[in-house]
Design an enzyme around this catalytic site. Sequence first.
Site, PDB file in Angstrom:
ATOM      1  CG  ASN A   1      -2.305   3.280  48.413  1.00 19.51           C
ATOM      2  OD1 ASN A   1      -2.836   2.998  45.980  1.00 19.51           O
ATOM      3  ND2 ASN A   1      -1.438   3.865  48.833  1.00 19.51           N
ATOM      4  NE  ARG A   2     -10.186   6.770  46.705  1.00 19.76           N
ATOM      5  CZ  ARG A   2     -11.654   6.082  46.432  1.00 19.76           C
ATOM      6  NH1 ARG A   2     -12.100   6.628  45.044  1.00 19.76           N
ATOM      7  NH2 ARG A   2     -12.480   6.134  47.427  1.00 19.76           N
ATOM      8  N   GLY A   3      -4.654   5.147  44.773  1.00 19.63           N
ATOM      9  CA  GLY A   3      -3.995   5.747  43.994  1.00 19.63           C
ATOM     10  C   GLY A   3      -3.064   4.574  43.488  1.00 19.63           C
ATOM     11  CD  GLU A   4      -0.711   0.752  46.062  1.00 17.87           C
ATOM     12  OE1 GLU A   4       1.046   1.623  47.067  1.00 17.87           O
ATOM     13  OE2 GLU A   4      -1.115   0.146  46.696  1.00 17.87           O
TER      14      GLU A   4
ATOM     15  CG  ASP B   1       3.521  -2.216  56.606  1.00 17.32           C
ATOM     16  OD1 ASP B   1       3.221  -2.570  54.899  1.00 17.32           O
ATOM     17  OD2 ASP B   1       4.458  -1.414  56.645  1.00 17.32           O
TER      18      ASP B   1
END
Length: 488
Positions: free
Chosen positions: A198-201, A267
């Site tokens: 995701n964006r944060g990762e 998921d």
Amino acid sequence: MIEAFDFGRIAVIGDLLLDCYISGSVSRISPEAPVPVLLRAMHSAVPGGAANVAMNAAALGCGVELVGLLGVDNSAERLRAALAPHAMIDLSGLVVDPKWTTITKTRVLSGRQQIVRIDDERLDVVSEETRSRLIDAACAAIARADVVVCSDYAKGVLSDEVLEAIMAFAAARGVPVIVDPKRRTFGAYRGAWLVTPNRGELAAATGLSLGTDDDIAHAAASVSEQFGGHVLVTRSEEGMTLFRTDGPVLHARARKSEVYDVCGAGDTVVATIACVVSAGQDLETAVVIANCAASIVVGKLGTATVSRAELSSALRAEIREEGATVPLVRARDIVEEWRRHGARVVFTNGCFDLVHPGHIMLIKAAAQQGDKLIVALNSDASVRRLKGESRPVQDEQARATVIGALRDVDLVVLFDEDTPLDTIRALRPDVVVKGADYQEHQVVGGDFVKSYGGRVALVDLVAGRSTSALVTKMRQPQAPAVESDGSS
């Protein structure tokens, strides 16, 4: 559409979680402390983590083998009980370790508002013996799989040793591996075909700014170098960005939907991609379909799945309906969009000068051969060369308007050549339809369509119906009407 996909089998390997929900109503504040008092109405539990990936794949109708680690505790029993009714999920790969604590996340809800989350986990180091059993179970599942999903929640199952074994065994068998990551950097995923941060990762793994589409694409290219594969960045309300090592960047915009809960949406994305790829579809198609699935699941409260019927219905609603004349270049873009949604594209052609019941029956029969129907119309110049200077009776725009207004027609294009071969080559339909007065070898473009796995369909016509006959009848002098004098 997706209901026609023949899914293969996927192996889901990773951290198993039990997601619990305590829900009720809040009508007052506790006199003991400034906290809400919940009047509990329901307590439920559903599979989470890698188990939720398996549930999402099974909901789409894909066979799944689940590999993960369970303790010997009440949460393990509840997780097994939640998974057991789903015949599409093979639980033979579950490894049990009495020293392991089955991870539980309990969310307390009032209506649709989450008040607090309580995590019950003790992350012990997985023993060498248990790690060996996990590797054996993973390799056995990969040997029977078309696609592998590594669902990494950073809870200890996907250690460096387990990941290395998965990547090596999958590579030896030519099975693509998709990773939903939770590590700060992605070097441990080397050998993966696709990683879905995701964006944060992505920000954590690169340290780069992610303000614009170009920033996202640049960061995805950077993180791809860490493991060597494609990157799909999930961007919440902004949709997704796919960086491919061998193709252009794709930005899939989010479908408008009411967002209630993003829990488990990742998921759903990774499960949908794995299922679609297992059916032999390309990655771009899988991403567009997964983007649609994500928009459905965030409209549900809690950890949830998307059924095949739900997804098919949403995909049909999402496909553009442009039943009017468009240039061939635009038509090609529209057809590619349809394909990314899994649609089977049908093509038929003709002059369609004066539309009669024979035309209508041909179009209805053609529409039944697939999901989206293109009608190619001879231009006025083309009709004149074929039919003579007195034709067409209606000009090309009038004919296109009439054909485009028919319910079964999704797209109308004009062609100026004597045959639609160039148009067929540009659009590459899955099916070409002509009337049964043709033989298959006579159908223009038939051999080309069959060369890439398409087919020719010959449909019955209404006898005695033709535009030429109508024109001839219109030109015949009519007997003058006899006026009545009122006598019987």
